[in-house]
Design a protein around this motif. Structure first.
Motif, PDB file in Angstrom:
ATOM      1  N   GLY A 271      28.960 -11.261  14.535  1.00  0.00           N
ATOM      2  CA  GLY A 271      29.797 -10.067  14.473  1.00  0.00           C
ATOM      3  C   GLY A 271      31.283 -10.331  14.407  1.00  0.00           C
ATOM      4  N   GLY A 272      31.700 -11.485  13.930  1.00  0.00           N
ATOM      5  CA  GLY A 272      33.130 -11.753  13.783  1.00  0.00           C
ATOM      6  C   GLY A 272      33.474 -13.170  14.200  1.00  0.00           C
ATOM      7  N   GLY A 273      34.791 -13.410  14.339  1.00  0.00           N
ATOM      8  CA  GLY A 273      35.267 -14.717  14.767  1.00  0.00           C
ATOM      9  C   GLY A 273      35.160 -15.791  13.710  1.00  0.00           C
ATOM     10  N   GLY A 274      35.341 -15.417  12.447  1.00  0.00           N
ATOM     11  CA  GLY A 274      35.184 -16.375  11.369  1.00  0.00           C
ATOM     12  C   GLY A 274      36.477 -17.064  10.981  1.00  0.00           C
ATOM     13  N   LEU A 275      36.337 -18.053  10.130  1.00  0.00           N
ATOM     14  CA  LEU A 275      37.489 -18.791   9.623  1.00  0.00           C
ATOM     15  C   LEU A 275      38.231 -17.991   8.576  1.00  0.00           C
ATOM     16  CD1 LEU A 275      38.995 -21.555   9.614  1.00  0.00           C
ATOM     17  CD2 LEU A 275      37.398 -22.289   7.816  1.00  0.00           C
ATOM     18  N   LEU A 276      37.496 -17.258   7.745  1.00  0.00           N
ATOM     19  CA  LEU A 276      38.058 -16.446   6.663  1.00  0.00           C
ATOM     20  C   LEU A 276      37.430 -15.062   6.707  1.00  0.00           C
ATOM     21  CD1 LEU A 276      37.819 -19.043   3.741  1.00  0.00           C
ATOM     22  CD2 LEU A 276      39.907 -18.355   4.916  1.00  0.00           C
TER      23      LEU A 276
END
Length: 273
Positions: free
Chosen positions: A242-247
């Motif tokens: 649900g989020g916390g990605g690099l891009l």
């Protein structure tokens, strides 16, 4: 009596299914289906390969998701086991996808490719059939692995499950095409196997699959952005967690789509070689 000449646009000797664009498309799709069915049957007759692939994924889960979980604790708000689990599935997807090109090389080595290419279908149908078989197999394996996500601490909903499965299906397609491209460029089977092995480990471990890419040095971050697997891992991780990605997700999708388009262009130009 006066003989009636057949129209030039539809020769009398042409099979009915090959007349017109729709007929050619149906024949091409049927050829892709036949090649995919042949490869799936060959995989079903070798259960030892599936067992070894299952043992490999079990090893990664045991070492990273279980062994390191107590030592590292969490990454952000997610337990470490949940954080690395999307990357572990991606390792399986990418490694099997890239290695699927070796079946094309073996078909060429034993003369099967030459026999298949005499069929009245576009040469690209052969590698596309292999892509369908390889990507379908890996996607089915991903479905099974995703079912164990709650045991790793992933809050898995039906929507996340479907979206993650779509991400892995896209990744399986992209890296299966890349594997086929390598097989058309590198003609010797032994050289292809060595090249795949050489490229596999940097690709797998420099993608952020088993560590947080946000914490790496800047120079390593640039290398990770060159790695196509980085975008597959980042997209799957954001989808499951649900989020916390690099891009942003759209950037991951755009990068994977561009890589797929480039690989398909190379595959189209090199088909039959």
């Amino acid at each position: 009596m006066t003989a009636t000449n057949a129209p030039a646009s539809a020769p009398a000797c042409a099979p009915p299914g090959l007349v017109g664009d729709d007929g050619r498309l149906r024949v091409a799709l049927r050829a892709i289906g036949v090649i995919a069915h042949r490869d799936l049957l060959r995989q079903a007759k070798r259960p030892g390969v599936l067992i070894s692939q299952g043992a490999q994924i079990f090893f990664f889960v045991l070492v990273y998701a279980v062994g390191f979980d107590g030592m590292i604790g969490s990454v952000g708000d997610a337990p470490f086991s949940a954080y690395v689990f999307p990357g572990i599935i991606a390792i399986q997807v990418v490694s099997i996808g890239v290695a699927s090109g070796q079946t094309y090389a073996w078909d060429r080595e034993y003369g099967v490719l030459r026999e298949l290419l005499v069929a009245p279908v576009p040469p690209v149908c052969l590698p596309l059939g292999k892509v369908v078989a390889g990507a379908g197999t890996v996607t089915a394996q991903s479905t099974v692995m995703l079912a164990f996500a709650p045991l790793m601490g992933v809050d898995l909903t039906a929507g996340r499950f479907a979206a993650a499965l779509g991400c892995y299906a896209l990744a399986a397609t992209v890296f299966s095409v890349i594997g086929l491209c390598l097989a058309t460029v590198i003609t010797r089977v032994q050289t292809l196997q060595a090249t795949v092995q050489l490229a596999m480990f940097p690709m797998l471990f420099l993608s952020g699959s088993v560590f947080s890419p946000q914490d790496v040095p800047a120079w390593l971050g640039w290398i990770m952005h060159i790695n196509p697997m980085t975008y597959a891992v980042d997209l799957a991780r954001q989808t499951l967690l649900g989020g916390g990605g690099l891009l942003p997700r759209w950037a991951d999708l755009g990068a994977l789509a561009a890589i797929l388009a480039l690989a398909m262009t190379v595959l189209r130009l090199r088909s039959g070689r």
